[in-house]
Design a protein around this motif. Structure first.
Motif, PDB file in Angstrom:
ATOM      1  N   ILE A  48       0.834  -1.203   0.000  1.00 28.81           N
ATOM      2  CA  ILE A  48       0.000   0.000   0.000  1.00 28.81           C
ATOM      3  C   ILE A  48       0.868   1.252   0.000  1.00 28.81           C
ATOM      4  O   ILE A  48       0.666   2.182  -0.782  1.00 28.81           O
ATOM      5  CB  ILE A  48      -0.936  -0.005   1.229  1.00 28.81           C
ATOM      6  N   ALA A  49       1.898   1.252   0.861  1.00 26.90           N
ATOM      7  CA  ALA A  49       2.786   2.410   0.936  1.00 26.90           C
ATOM      8  C   ALA A  49       3.457   2.660  -0.411  1.00 26.90           C
ATOM      9  O   ALA A  49       3.536   3.791  -0.891  1.00 26.90           O
ATOM     10  CB  ALA A  49       3.825   2.202   2.026  1.00 26.90           C
ATOM     11  N   LEU A  50       3.887   1.577  -1.050  1.00 27.91           N
ATOM     12  CA  LEU A  50       4.549   1.705  -2.356  1.00 27.91           C
ATOM     13  C   LEU A  50       3.592   2.240  -3.409  1.00 27.91           C
ATOM     14  O   LEU A  50       3.933   3.141  -4.168  1.00 27.91           O
ATOM     15  CB  LEU A  50       5.064   0.327  -2.795  1.00 27.91           C
ATOM     16  N   ILE A  51       2.378   1.653  -3.435  1.00 30.73           N
ATOM     17  CA  ILE A  51       1.395   2.104  -4.431  1.00 30.73           C
ATOM     18  C   ILE A  51       1.128   3.594  -4.242  1.00 30.73           C
ATOM     19  O   ILE A  51       1.114   4.359  -5.200  1.00 30.73           O
ATOM     20  CB  ILE A  51       0.073   1.303  -4.303  1.00 30.73           C
ATOM     21  N   VAL A  52       0.937   4.002  -2.969  1.00 27.87           N
ATOM     22  CA  VAL A  52       0.649   5.415  -2.710  1.00 27.87           C
ATOM     23  C   VAL A  52       1.805   6.290  -3.184  1.00 27.87           C
ATOM     24  O   VAL A  52       1.601   7.308  -3.834  1.00 27.87           O
ATOM     25  CB  VAL A  52       0.359   5.643  -1.212  1.00 27.87           C
ATOM     26  N   PHE A  53       3.030   5.868  -2.901  1.00 28.25           N
ATOM     27  CA  PHE A  53       4.201   6.649  -3.318  1.00 28.25           C
ATOM     28  C   PHE A  53       4.195   6.873  -4.828  1.00 28.25           C
ATOM     29  O   PHE A  53       4.307   7.992  -5.317  1.00 28.25           O
ATOM     30  CB  PHE A  53       5.489   5.922  -2.893  1.00 28.25           C
ATOM     31  N   VAL A  54       4.004   5.769  -5.570  1.00 27.17           N
ATOM     32  CA  VAL A  54       4.023   5.868  -7.032  1.00 27.17           C
ATOM     33  C   VAL A  54       2.840   6.719  -7.510  1.00 27.17           C
ATOM     34  O   VAL A  54       2.983   7.574  -8.392  1.00 27.17           O
ATOM     35  CB  VAL A  54       3.979   4.456  -7.650  1.00 27.17           C
ATOM     36  N   MET A  55       1.665   6.498  -6.902  1.00 25.68           N
ATOM     37  CA  MET A  55       0.471   7.207  -7.358  1.00 25.68           C
ATOM     38  C   MET A  55       0.567   8.715  -7.128  1.00 25.68           C
ATOM     39  O   MET A  55       0.083   9.490  -7.935  1.00 25.68           O
ATOM     40  CB  MET A  55      -0.780   6.657  -6.657  1.00 25.68           C
ATOM     41  N   VAL A  56       1.177   9.113  -6.002  1.00 28.42           N
ATOM     42  CA  VAL A  56       1.345  10.561  -5.770  1.00 28.42           C
ATOM     43  C   VAL A  56       2.172  11.152  -6.893  1.00 28.42           C
ATOM     44  O   VAL A  56       1.828  12.195  -7.467  1.00 28.42           O
ATOM     45  CB  VAL A  56       2.012  10.834  -4.409  1.00 28.42           C
ATOM     46  N   ILE A  57       3.256  10.446  -7.247  1.00 33.05           N
ATOM     47  CA  ILE A  57       4.113  10.971  -8.319  1.00 33.05           C
ATOM     48  C   ILE A  57       3.343  11.021  -9.631  1.00 33.05           C
ATOM     49  O   ILE A  57       3.401  12.010 -10.364  1.00 33.05           O
ATOM     50  CB  ILE A  57       5.399  10.133  -8.413  1.00 33.05           C
TER      51      ILE A  57
END
Lengths: 195, 250
Positions: A114-123
């Motif tokens: 989840i943390a990874l997905i959020v990181f990529v999605m913010v970018i």
């Protein structure tokens, strides 16, 4: 414990509770978006709570439902800041992308994923917004590009750190709801067969 | 048809419902959310701190107001001498900052006073040290201000020493860039910048900041980096000054 108590309540009430939880969590996200609390900000940037909500919602749902949530929260985000350029496009894309990711393979490491997905999605979202900005404004944001790069990275970092906080309770609730729903519908079917 | 309804009816209804509620929120500029936010946040604001802050701010404001009054009196007399008719000034509103911008692209603040306290769109927001922005949206108990440090905000400005005009564009929370209109500009580090009389959205003569550095190489006209007077990030209280912009605001 929670499950046992909930098992006795009729499904209709659970659905009502679900609606309340959904609306309440969105409202909470909107409020957190405006607040600046110590620990909740990194270099003056606070987590993109609405994006986290869209990711948490669409991670175990269909593409269609992810897109609808993205559009709805995009409209709300527009209302809280400015509708030019709109957040709808980027958040809808986040819903679609998150829902279409294949997560079964690494289902165990939920939090990190989840943390990874959020990181990529913010970018992804901020890049889309940056493109929208450069298309709509006559004077491009040239001299402040570096400032925004810095802010996007802070936003991605702080959002991914806080994402599990929203994910954990909502995920537990939705998983339990699904379990109860399944058991109740099964029960209903066997009853009908028994008749 | 019935089958389709049985299968997708609920989903379609819920989808339409969700989208229309979101659309409604957008059309009303999230008035409902801003109002809920105000009522949820206001009990948590430490009253003691607020009182102290209020006293300090009020004392400073009082001092400035008295000085302003004095100067205004003088000005009035001069203007009367010149047979100059000026509009009657309206009183200022003190408001707490209750929220900051909701995404990384905008520099906005949410204030704890709204239309019930007499705030309207286009009013000017001042901090200790100078102007910080203008009101762009009002709900009954809150209002939202676009700061001059926002990259999308343009303020007509002038160098006080030499009266060279230009406009200011926000850069980050504490600095702004002043773009000049002419190629030859007499400006140097340390010059003070105020709003210009050519500005449609701001009254003339409000202090903005100081010149930090000047880039004469920049084409077509020089640019100056301005350090804003007001530490916007540290601010907790602002003064809203009534003002009717010279252009109509949407």
């Amino acid at each position: 414990m929670l499950e046992i108590n909930l098992n006795k309540t009729p499904l209709r009430w659970l659905y009502l509770l679900n609606v309340l939880i959904i609306l309440g969590s969105i409202l909470l996200c909107c409020i957190l978006l405006l607040l600046r609390l110590p620990g909740l900000e990194l270099f003056g940037v606070s987590p993109n709570w609405l994006l986290i909500w869209v990711v948490v919602w669409s991670v175990k749902r269909s593409v269609w439902r992810g897109a609808v949530a993205g559009i709805a929260l995009g409209l709300i985000h527009d209302a809280l800041t400015s509708p030019h350029p709109s957040h709808v496009l980027s958040l809808a894309l986040v819903g679609i992308l998150t829902a279409s990711l294949r997560k079964q393979r690494y289902a165990r490491e939920d939090f990190i994923i989840i943390a990874l997905i959020v990181f990529v999605m913010v970018i992804v979202t901020e890049t889309i917004l940056a493109l929208q900005f450069s298309l709509t404004f006559i004077n491009p944001l040239e001299n402040i590009r570096q400032y925004y790069q810095y802010r996007i990275l802070s936003s991605a970092t702080i959002s991914s750190i806080w994402a599990p906080v929203l994910y954990y309770p909502l995920n537990i609730w939705w998983e339990n709801l699904q379990k109860i729903e399944r058991s109740k519908t099964k029960l209903g079917k066997t009853k009908i067969k028994g008749k | 048809m019935y089958r389709w309804w049985d299968k997708y009816g609920w989903k379609t209804t819920l989808t339409i419902l969700a989208l229309s509620v979101a659309w409604l929120l957008k059309q009303t500029q999230a008035t409902a959310i801003a109002e809920t936010y105000y009522f949820l946040v206001s009990p948590f604001q430490s009253q003691q701190q607020l009182l102290l802050e209020n006293k300090l701010t009020n004392a400073r404001i009082l001092q400035l107001e008295q000085r302003l009054n004095e100067l205004e009196q003088q000005n009035k007399q001069f203007k009367e001498l010149l047979d100059y008719a000026a509009a009657q000034p309206r009183s200022a509103i003190t408001a707490p900052i209750i929220g900051r911008s909701a995404d990384i692209w905008w520099n906005q603040i949410t204030l704890g006073k709204g239309s019930k306290d007499g705030v309207a769109k286009g009013f000017i927001v001042n901090g200790i040290g100078g102007v910080i922005g203008r009101i762009i949206q009002v709900t009954p108990h809150t209002s939202r201000a676009l700061l001059i440090s926002d990259p999308h905000s343009r303020v007509g400005a002038v160098v006080t020493r030499t009266r060279h005009p230009g406009f200011i564009q926000g850069k980050n929370s504490q600095t702004a860039v002043m773009h000049f209109f002419t190629q030859v500009v007499d400006v140097r580090a340390g010059d003070t910048i105020t709003t210009s009389s050519l500005s449609y959205l701001y009254p003339a003569g409000l202090p903005i900041g100081q010149v930090k550095s000047v880039n004469f190489e920049k084409g077509p006209a020089p640019e100056a980096e301005i350090e804003l007077n007001v530490p916007i990030d540290l601010l907790e209280w602002v003064v809203i000054q009534p003002f009717s912009p010279k252009v109509e605001i949407k």
